[in-house]
Design an enzyme around this catalytic site. Structure first.
Site, short mmCIF file in Angstrom:
data_model
loop_
_atom_site.label_atom_id
_atom_site.label_comp_id
_atom_site.label_asym_id
_atom_site.label_seq_id
_atom_site.Cartn_x
_atom_site.Cartn_y
_atom_site.Cartn_z
N GLY A 46 -1.16 -5.29 7.53
CA GLY A 46 -1.83 -4.85 8.75
C GLY A 46 -2.24 -3.38 8.70
N CYS A 47 -1.35 -2.54 8.21
CA CYS A 47 -1.64 -1.11 8.14
C CYS A 47 -2.74 -0.82 7.12
CB CYS A 47 -0.38 -0.32 7.84
SG CYS A 47 0.82 -0.44 9.20
N SER A 48 -2.76 -1.57 6.04
CA SER A 48 -3.83 -1.41 5.05
C SER A 48 -5.17 -1.83 5.65
CB SER A 48 -3.54 -2.23 3.79
OG SER A 48 -2.45 -1.66 3.10
N ALA A 51 -6.27 0.92 8.09
CA ALA A 51 -6.67 2.13 7.36
C ALA A 51 -8.02 1.93 6.67
CB ALA A 51 -5.59 2.51 6.35
#
Length: 157
Positions: A46-48, A51
């Site tokens: 999710g964070c990738s 970003a």
């Protein structure tokens, strides 16, 4: 659990280490519009995704005068690997004790699969040139958030 920040309030000052080893103070960004986002952990799906969405929208955001800054509790070393792995082209800052996330109301109680725990609440703040909050978005989704933010800011989607 920390208190959430309201639109129209001054953004809390901070001094955090960047992936280039420098200290970044919020006050150094005065005079720029800033998109400040908090995410739980570098190099997770999710964070990738989030970003990379910021990376892919950066030219449009910069063109409208915005500087993007991502903050997580990860070490600077992990953030360096994250930045390199996903070719991220904006500043990443390390908040290892969650002090800045707490000041922004982006650290608190979370629930996932019936479990309650403390952690980063995925949140985004837009600051004007005087570092006053113009948008305070809590519990945002990793996918689709940047497109929604661009619409909210009146940029092409």
């Amino acid at each position: 659990m920390s208190n959430r920040l309201d639109v129209g309030t001054n953004a809390p000052e901070f001094a955090l280490e960047s992936t280039d080893g420098s200290k970044v103070l919020l006050s150094d960004l005065k005079g720029q519009k800033v998109v400040l986002y908090f995410y739980p952990a570098a190099m997770t799906p999710g964070c990738s995704k989030q970003a990379c969405d910021f990376r892919d929208s950066l030219s449009s955001l910069k063109g409208a005068g915005y500087t993007v800054v991502g903050i997580s509790p990860d070490t600077v070393e992990k953030l360096e690997r994250f930045k390199e792995a996903d070719s991220l082209n904006f500043t990443l800052l390390s908040d290892p004790d969650n002090a800045v996330a707490t000041a922004y109301g982006a650290y608190g109680e979370k629930k996932n699969y019936g479990r309650t725990y403390m952690g980063i609440i995925r949140s985004t703040f837009v600051l004007n040139e005087d570092l006053v909050i113009t948008h305070a978005l809590y519990n945002v989704k990793a996918t689709g958030h940047v497109a929604r933010l661009r619409r909210d800011l009146g940029l092409d989607s």
